[in-house]
Design an enzyme around this catalytic site. Structure first.
Site, mmCIF file in Angstrom:
data_model
loop_
_atom_site.group_PDB
_atom_site.id
_atom_site.type_symbol
_atom_site.label_atom_id
_atom_site.label_comp_id
_atom_site.label_asym_id
_atom_site.label_seq_id
_atom_site.Cartn_x
_atom_site.Cartn_y
_atom_site.Cartn_z
ATOM 1 N N ALA A 35 32.578 32.368 22.932
ATOM 2 C CA ALA A 35 31.439 33.048 22.308
ATOM 3 C C ALA A 35 31.363 34.515 22.714
ATOM 4 C CB ALA A 35 30.143 32.324 22.686
ATOM 5 N N ASP A 59 32.355 27.473 25.580
ATOM 6 C CA ASP A 59 31.685 28.535 26.343
ATOM 7 C C ASP A 59 30.499 27.899 27.052
ATOM 8 O OD1 ASP A 59 30.296 31.099 27.103
ATOM 9 O OD2 ASP A 59 31.734 31.988 25.717
ATOM 10 N N ASN A 119 34.679 36.749 38.439
ATOM 11 C CA ASN A 119 35.662 36.070 37.578
ATOM 12 C C ASN A 119 36.576 35.103 38.325
ATOM 13 O OD1 ASN A 119 34.495 37.437 35.530
ATOM 14 N ND2 ASN A 119 36.211 38.809 35.096
ATOM 15 N N SER A 143 41.358 36.635 31.428
ATOM 16 C CA SER A 143 40.284 37.097 32.327
ATOM 17 C C SER A 143 40.829 37.994 33.433
ATOM 18 C CB SER A 143 39.588 35.896 32.972
ATOM 19 O OG SER A 143 39.220 34.957 31.997
ATOM 20 N N ASP A 175 48.880 45.665 26.651
ATOM 21 C CA ASP A 175 49.593 46.837 27.169
ATOM 22 C C ASP A 175 50.770 47.182 26.255
ATOM 23 O OD1 ASP A 175 47.897 46.881 29.439
ATOM 24 O OD2 ASP A 175 49.072 45.251 30.311
ATOM 25 N N HIS A 202 48.746 44.087 35.294
ATOM 26 C CA HIS A 202 47.789 44.528 34.278
ATOM 27 C C HIS A 202 46.588 45.220 34.919
ATOM 28 C CE1 HIS A 202 45.573 44.800 30.589
ATOM 29 N NE2 HIS A 202 44.550 44.191 31.159
HETATM 30 N N1 LIG Z 1 44.118 40.724 29.799
HETATM 31 C C1 LIG Z 1 43.674 41.751 29.108
HETATM 32 O O1 LIG Z 1 44.461 42.559 28.606
HETATM 33 C C2 LIG Z 1 42.214 41.949 28.899
HETATM 34 C C3 LIG Z 1 41.296 41.215 29.606
HETATM 35 N N2 LIG Z 1 39.953 41.365 29.395
HETATM 36 C C4 LIG Z 1 39.045 40.545 30.200
HETATM 37 O O2 LIG Z 1 38.578 39.441 29.419
HETATM 38 C C5 LIG Z 1 37.342 38.969 29.971
HETATM 39 C C6 LIG Z 1 36.323 38.722 28.862
HETATM 40 O O3 LIG Z 1 35.974 39.918 28.237
HETATM 41 P P1 LIG Z 1 34.874 39.944 27.057
HETATM 42 O O4 LIG Z 1 35.146 38.897 26.065
HETATM 43 O O5 LIG Z 1 34.762 41.349 26.597
HETATM 44 O O6 LIG Z 1 33.544 39.555 27.873
HETATM 45 P P2 LIG Z 1 32.184 38.920 27.300
HETATM 46 O O7 LIG Z 1 31.170 39.041 28.375
HETATM 47 O O8 LIG Z 1 31.874 39.508 25.971
HETATM 48 O O9 LIG Z 1 32.566 37.395 27.064
HETATM 49 C C7 LIG Z 1 32.887 36.556 28.110
HETATM 50 C C8 LIG Z 1 32.444 35.168 27.740
HETATM 51 O O10 LIG Z 1 32.793 34.302 28.826
HETATM 52 C C9 LIG Z 1 31.767 33.353 28.913
HETATM 53 N N3 LIG Z 1 31.789 32.677 30.210
HETATM 54 C C10 LIG Z 1 31.299 33.059 31.400
HETATM 55 N N4 LIG Z 1 31.489 32.118 32.319
HETATM 56 C C11 LIG Z 1 32.135 31.100 31.699
HETATM 57 C C12 LIG Z 1 32.608 29.834 32.118
HETATM 58 N N5 LIG Z 1 32.461 29.406 33.369
HETATM 59 N N6 LIG Z 1 33.215 29.066 31.200
HETATM 60 C C13 LIG Z 1 33.382 29.486 29.927
HETATM 61 N N7 LIG Z 1 32.950 30.666 29.472
HETATM 62 C C14 LIG Z 1 32.328 31.454 30.354
HETATM 63 C C15 LIG Z 1 30.479 34.110 28.653
HETATM 64 O O11 LIG Z 1 29.421 33.244 28.291
HETATM 65 C C16 LIG Z 1 30.931 35.030 27.519
HETATM 66 O O12 LIG Z 1 30.677 34.457 26.246
HETATM 67 C C17 LIG Z 1 36.923 40.020 30.989
HETATM 68 O O13 LIG Z 1 37.255 39.569 32.284
HETATM 69 C C18 LIG Z 1 37.775 41.223 30.636
HETATM 70 O O14 LIG Z 1 37.992 42.082 31.717
HETATM 71 C C19 LIG Z 1 39.478 42.240 28.464
HETATM 72 C C20 LIG Z 1 40.353 42.986 27.708
HETATM 73 C C21 LIG Z 1 41.775 42.953 27.894
HETATM 74 O O1 LIG Z 2 40.153 47.581 30.834
HETATM 75 C C1 LIG Z 2 39.562 46.494 30.933
HETATM 76 O O2 LIG Z 2 38.717 46.239 31.781
HETATM 77 C C2 LIG Z 2 39.945 45.422 29.979
HETATM 78 C C3 LIG Z 2 41.415 45.331 29.939
HETATM 79 O O3 LIG Z 2 42.043 44.687 30.757
HETATM 80 C C4 LIG Z 2 42.120 46.179 28.979
HETATM 81 O O4 LIG Z 2 41.504 46.681 28.021
HETATM 82 O O5 LIG Z 2 43.323 46.373 29.175
#
Ligand SMILES: NC(=O)C1=CN([C@@H]2O[C@H](COP(=O)(O)OP(=O)(O)OC[C@H]3O[C@@H](n4cnc5c(N)ncnc54)[C@H](O)[C@@H]3O)[C@@H](O)[C@H]2O)C=CC1
Ligand SMILES: O=C([O-])CC(=O)C(=O)O
Length: 339
Positions: A35, A59, A119, A143, A175, A202
């Site tokens: 979500a 979620d 996290n 995450s 990336d 990352h």
């Molecule tokens: N690997 C990558 O390249 C990237 C990683 N991310 C990471 O992805 C993660 C999520 O980012 P967003 O979606 O923007 O955040 P967001 O806050 O919009 O969504 C996160 C969701 O996780 C849910 N959540 C929290 N605890 C939970 C649990 N125990 N079980 C299931 N769901 C749970 C929340 O209710 C929320 O809906 C962050 O840690 C962010 O840093 C973001 C962008 C790139």
């Molecule tokens: O920058 C952040 O926190 C989210 C992320 O990992 C990305 O966009 O690469």
């Protein structure tokens, strides 16, 4: 990505009008954190993937609405929403691929490591459930901090006796997506033809794009390569600052996550030569986890590729990233074993 699925289907005479999806095997995919900012568009993109037959959206809140919404799309998969820990087992049962974008995102001024305290616990809990309900699934960890959450997942799986290093991936596709986009702009190349491996980890300087191996070749000057490298390393921060407190990359991440999950599904399906960069258990360097190109197959990682020839600048980048990446990996391992 879906073009190649069409080719695959066509090659096997499955395609007449649209996809003859009845001939494709059943595959269940779960999105944990469905979500959220990434979860919702990722759910949409996975709903469009003809290799998915069941899509489980989990979620801690708001998944019934997301699932109802996405379920009306007239594509192959059946969609179900699961909310709260009581329903996590049902969401995971029988999964082939689990994608984890659950957890808090950055705000301006934060590093990815600043997300660790919240996290790490979320990821640990979700991975314990994966070990219990779908121990053979491929796990796509989104995450942050990925450099630590992947080692946490590995430790949880080891403790549960389910660890298979071929099945755990830190998703670093964004990336690569960024490096391709930024390189195409400078090289004046068609972005659809561009390839750039990105290795390391990352976060910040641990993200090491190998522009010396980028194709098509462009012979860009050193200062341009340095600027491209920095922009790729700071790509996440660029979005965090532009969103000014309203989160980090969600749409481009959903796109990248969908590409990587599609590659995993293609590998499971036996499509040959599926290669993507990912943060995996590795012997490419002395670090236990490292992102590099990997070949995906029926068991997950079939082959981890070495780094290939590096420029002097990339060699320096590789040496500079190791201490930070090592510390992040150790932090994850320590957390998983002490709590
Ligand atoms: N690997 C990558 O390249 C990237 C990683 N991310 C990471 O992805 C993660 C999520 O980012 P967003 O979606 O923007 O955040 P967001 O806050 O919009 O969504 C996160 C969701 O996780 C849910 N959540 C929290 N605890 C939970 C649990 N125990 N079980 C299931 N769901 C749970 C929340 O209710 C929320 O809906 C962050 O840690 C962010 O840093 C973001 C962008 C790139
Ligand atoms: O920058 C952040 O926190 C989210 C992320 O990992 C990305 O966009 O690469």
């Amino acid at each position: 990505m879906f073009r190649s699925v069409a080719r695959l289907a066509a090659g096997k005479h499955l395609l007449r009008r649209g996809y003859a999806t009845a001939s494709l095997p059943d595959r269940k995919v779960a999105v944990l954190g469905a979500a959220g900012g990434i979860g919702q568009p990722l759910a949409l993109l996975m709903k469009l993937n003809p290799l998915v037959s069941q899509l489980a959206l989990y979620d801690i809140a708001n998944t019934p609405g997301v699932a109802a919404d996405v379920s009306h799309i007239n594509s192959r998969s059946e969609v179900a929403g699961y909310v709260g820990e009581d329903q996590l087992g049902q969401a995971l049962e029988g999964c082939d691929v689990v994608i984890i974008p659950a957890g808090v995102p950055r705000k301006p001024g934060m590093t990815r490591d600043d997300l660790f305290n919240i996290n790490a616990g979320i990821v640990k809990g979700l991975c314990s459930a994966i070990a219990k309900y779908c121990p053979h699934a491929l796990v796509n960890m989104i995450s942050n901090p990925v450099n630590s959450t992947v080692p946490i997942a590995a430790e949880v799986f080891k403790k549960a006796g389910t660890y298979d290093e071929r099945k755990l991936f830190g998703v670093t596709t964004l990336d690569v997506v960024r490096a391709k986009t930024f390189y195409a702009g400078k090289a004046k190349a068609n972005v659809a033809d561009v390839n750039v491996p990105v290795v390391g980890g990352h976060a910040g300087i641990t993200i090491l794009p190998l522009f010396s191996q980028a194709t098509p070749k462009a012979n860009l000057p050193e200062d341009v390569i340095k600027a491209l490298t920095k922009r790729t390393q700071d790509g996440g921060t660029e979005v965090v600052e532009a969103k000014a407190g309203k989160g980090s990359a969600t749409l481009s991440m959903a796109y990248a996550g969908a590409i990587f999950a599609d590659a995993c599904l293609k590998g499971l399906h036996g499509v040959p030569d599926v290669v993507e960069c990912a943060f995996v258990q590795s012997t490419v360097t002395e670090l236990p986890f490292f992102a590099s190109k990997v070949r995906l197959g029926k068991n997950g990682v079939e082959e981890v590729f070495g780094l290939g020839p590096l420029s002097e600048y990339e060699k320096e980048g590789l040496e500079s990233l190791k201490p930070e990446l090592k510390a992040s990996i150790e932090k994850g391992i320590k957390f998983a074993n002490q709590s």
